[in-house]
Design a protein around this motif. Structure first.
Motif, PDB file in Angstrom:
ATOM      1  N   LEU A   1       0.820  -1.196   0.000  1.00 36.42           N
ATOM      2  CA  LEU A   1       0.000   0.000   0.000  1.00 36.42           C
ATOM      3  C   LEU A   1       0.859   1.253   0.000  1.00 36.42           C
ATOM      4  CD1 LEU A   1      -2.744  -0.951   2.572  1.00 36.42           C
ATOM      5  CD2 LEU A   1      -3.017  -0.644   0.138  1.00 36.42           C
ATOM      6  N   GLU A   2       0.354   2.261  -0.644  1.00 36.23           N
ATOM      7  CA  GLU A   2       1.050   3.540  -0.660  1.00 36.23           C
ATOM      8  C   GLU A   2       0.878   4.229   0.682  1.00 36.23           C
ATOM      9  OE1 GLU A   2      -0.487   5.880  -3.806  1.00 36.23           O
ATOM     10  OE2 GLU A   2      -0.183   4.339  -5.307  1.00 36.23           O
ATOM     11  N   LEU A   3       1.877   5.006   1.030  1.00 33.08           N
ATOM     12  CA  LEU A   3       1.829   5.747   2.283  1.00 33.08           C
ATOM     13  C   LEU A   3       0.697   6.774   2.264  1.00 33.08           C
ATOM     14  CD1 LEU A   3       3.216   6.090   5.010  1.00 33.08           C
ATOM     15  CD2 LEU A   3       4.667   7.826   3.951  1.00 33.08           C
ATOM     16  N   SER A   4       0.336   7.258   1.083  1.00 31.92           N
ATOM     17  CA  SER A   4      -0.731   8.251   0.982  1.00 31.92           C
ATOM     18  C   SER A   4      -2.097   7.670   1.362  1.00 31.92           C
ATOM     19  CB  SER A   4      -0.797   8.821  -0.433  1.00 31.92           C
ATOM     20  OG  SER A   4      -1.132   7.815  -1.364  1.00 31.92           O
ATOM     21  N   ARG A   5      -2.235   6.345   1.361  1.00 37.36           N
ATOM     22  CA  ARG A   5      -3.489   5.722   1.787  1.00 37.36           C
ATOM     23  C   ARG A   5      -3.479   5.401   3.265  1.00 37.36           C
ATOM     24  NH1 ARG A   5      -5.139   0.979  -2.028  1.00 37.36           N
ATOM     25  NH2 ARG A   5      -7.080   1.285  -0.900  1.00 37.36           N
ATOM     26  N   VAL A   6      -2.299   5.187   3.844  1.00 40.52           N
ATOM     27  CA  VAL A   6      -2.184   4.774   5.237  1.00 40.52           C
ATOM     28  C   VAL A   6      -2.045   5.976   6.171  1.00 40.52           C
ATOM     29  CG1 VAL A   6      -0.801   3.420   6.846  1.00 40.52           C
ATOM     30  CG2 VAL A   6      -1.176   2.589   4.525  1.00 40.52           C
ATOM     31  N   LEU A   7      -1.334   6.999   5.737  1.00 38.34           N
ATOM     32  CA  LEU A   7      -1.048   8.157   6.583  1.00 38.34           C
ATOM     33  C   LEU A   7      -2.299   8.874   7.098  1.00 38.34           C
ATOM     34  CD1 LEU A   7       1.296   9.670   7.823  1.00 38.34           C
ATOM     35  CD2 LEU A   7       1.352  11.130   5.792  1.00 38.34           C
ATOM     36  N   PRO A   8      -3.352   9.055   6.287  1.00 38.91           N
ATOM     37  CA  PRO A   8      -4.548   9.705   6.834  1.00 38.91           C
ATOM     38  C   PRO A   8      -5.193   8.934   7.986  1.00 38.91           C
ATOM     39  CG  PRO A   8      -4.622   9.763   4.455  1.00 38.91           C
ATOM     40  CD  PRO A   8      -3.457   8.898   4.825  1.00 38.91           C
ATOM     41  N   ILE A   9      -5.137   7.605   7.930  1.00 38.62           N
ATOM     42  CA  ILE A   9      -5.704   6.809   9.025  1.00 38.62           C
ATOM     43  C   ILE A   9      -4.891   7.027  10.293  1.00 38.62           C
ATOM     44  CG2 ILE A   9      -6.140   4.468   9.844  1.00 38.62           C
ATOM     45  CD1 ILE A   9      -6.866   3.747   6.984  1.00 38.62           C
ATOM     46  N   PHE A  10      -3.565   7.005  10.162  1.00 39.29           N
ATOM     47  CA  PHE A  10      -2.720   7.260  11.330  1.00 39.29           C
ATOM     48  C   PHE A  10      -2.971   8.645  11.899  1.00 39.29           C
ATOM     49  CE2 PHE A  10       0.434   4.006   9.673  1.00 39.29           C
ATOM     50  CZ  PHE A  10       0.073   3.065  10.615  1.00 39.29           C
ATOM     51  N   CYS A  11      -3.079   9.634  11.023  1.00 41.04           N
ATOM     52  CA  CYS A  11      -3.293  11.009  11.493  1.00 41.04           C
ATOM     53  C   CYS A  11      -4.658  11.158  12.154  1.00 41.04           C
ATOM     54  CB  CYS A  11      -3.161  11.995  10.337  1.00 41.04           C
ATOM     55  SG  CYS A  11      -1.485  12.165   9.735  1.00 41.04           S
ATOM     56  N   GLN A  12      -5.704  10.734  11.483  1.00 42.19           N
ATOM     57  CA  GLN A  12      -7.060  10.901  12.007  1.00 42.19           C
ATOM     58  C   GLN A  12      -7.250  10.147  13.312  1.00 42.19           C
ATOM     59  OE1 GLN A  12      -9.326   9.474   8.651  1.00 42.19           O
ATOM     60  NE2 GLN A  12     -10.035  11.537   8.187  1.00 42.19           N
ATOM     61  N   PHE A  13      -6.931   8.881  13.298  1.00 43.09           N
ATOM     62  CA  PHE A  13      -7.240   8.061  14.462  1.00 43.09           C
ATOM     63  C   PHE A  13      -6.176   8.166  15.544  1.00 43.09           C
ATOM     64  CE2 PHE A  13     -10.015   6.326  11.240  1.00 43.09           C
ATOM     65  CZ  PHE A  13     -11.188   6.188  11.947  1.00 43.09           C
ATOM     66  N   GLY A  14      -4.953   8.464  15.185  1.00 47.46           N
ATOM     67  CA  GLY A  14      -3.917   8.672  16.194  1.00 47.46           C
ATOM     68  C   GLY A  14      -4.145   9.959  16.972  1.00 47.46           C
ATOM     69  N   VAL A  15      -4.333  11.042  16.241  1.00 43.40           N
ATOM     70  CA  VAL A  15      -4.602  12.330  16.893  1.00 43.40           C
ATOM     71  C   VAL A  15      -5.953  12.282  17.598  1.00 43.40           C
ATOM     72  CG1 VAL A  15      -5.002  14.789  16.469  1.00 43.40           C
ATOM     73  CG2 VAL A  15      -3.143  13.624  15.303  1.00 43.40           C
ATOM     74  N   GLY A  16      -6.929  11.627  16.990  1.00 41.70           N
ATOM     75  CA  GLY A  16      -8.239  11.501  17.615  1.00 41.70           C
ATOM     76  C   GLY A  16      -8.192  10.727  18.923  1.00 41.70           C
ATOM     77  N   ALA A  17      -7.378   9.678  18.968  1.00 39.64           N
ATOM     78  CA  ALA A  17      -7.244   8.903  20.204  1.00 39.64           C
ATOM     79  C   ALA A  17      -6.596   9.734  21.294  1.00 39.64           C
ATOM     80  CB  ALA A  17      -6.415   7.642  19.953  1.00 39.64           C
ATOM     81  N   VAL A  18      -5.564  10.479  20.939  1.00 37.53           N
ATOM     82  CA  VAL A  18      -4.891  11.327  21.930  1.00 37.53           C
ATOM     83  C   VAL A  18      -5.844  12.396  22.459  1.00 37.53           C
ATOM     84  CG1 VAL A  18      -3.046  13.021  22.243  1.00 37.53           C
ATOM     85  CG2 VAL A  18      -2.579  10.891  21.044  1.00 37.53           C
ATOM     86  N   LEU A  19      -6.547  13.068  21.559  1.00 43.44           N
ATOM     87  CA  LEU A  19      -7.488  14.102  21.990  1.00 43.44           C
ATOM     88  C   LEU A  19      -8.644  13.515  22.795  1.00 43.44           C
ATOM     89  CD1 LEU A  19      -7.658  16.387  18.832  1.00 43.44           C
ATOM     90  CD2 LEU A  19      -6.491  16.829  20.991  1.00 43.44           C
ATOM     91  N   GLY A  20      -9.111  12.329  22.394  1.00 38.31           N
ATOM     92  CA  GLY A  20     -10.187  11.690  23.145  1.00 38.31           C
ATOM     93  C   GLY A  20      -9.756  11.317  24.553  1.00 38.31           C
ATOM     94  N   LEU A  21      -8.556  10.772  24.675  1.00 34.23           N
ATOM     95  CA  LEU A  21      -8.047  10.429  26.007  1.00 34.23           C
ATOM     96  C   LEU A  21      -7.837  11.668  26.867  1.00 34.23           C
ATOM     97  CD1 LEU A  21      -5.554   7.559  25.166  1.00 34.23           C
ATOM     98  CD2 LEU A  21      -7.765   7.381  26.304  1.00 34.23           C
TER      99      LEU A  21
END
Length: 75
Positions: free
Chosen positions: A2-22
């Motif tokens: 997979l290209e990084l351009s398909r994986v990076l948005p998931i890491f950004c959205q859900f990684g930052v979202g998890a930190v902010l949610g916690l």
């Protein structure tokens, strides 16, 4: 692969979202807005965690699994 351009948005959205949610849940507990001794407050936190996990699973399914499922393209 997979290209990084398909994986990076998931890491950004859900990684930052998890930190902010916690941070938000921790602030709610520290500020007294959430009392985890009460069952309906615990249930609300579990619903938030379950919703997060469900959206992460759906996003991963549409990114990693479903584009490659189904075999051949229609003529």
């Amino acid at each position: 692969m997979l290209e990084l351009s398909r994986v990076l948005p998931i890491f950004c959205q859900f990684g930052v979202g998890a930190v902010l949610g916690l941070i938000g849940i921790r602030a709610g507990v520290a500020g007294g807005y959430l009392n985890l001794q009460l069952s309906h407050h615990r249930q609300m936190v579990w619903v938030l965690i379950g919703g997060y996990a469900a959206l992460l699973a759906l996003s991963c399914a549409f990114t990693f699994w479903l584009p490659f499922a189904g075999g051949e393209a229609a003529p």
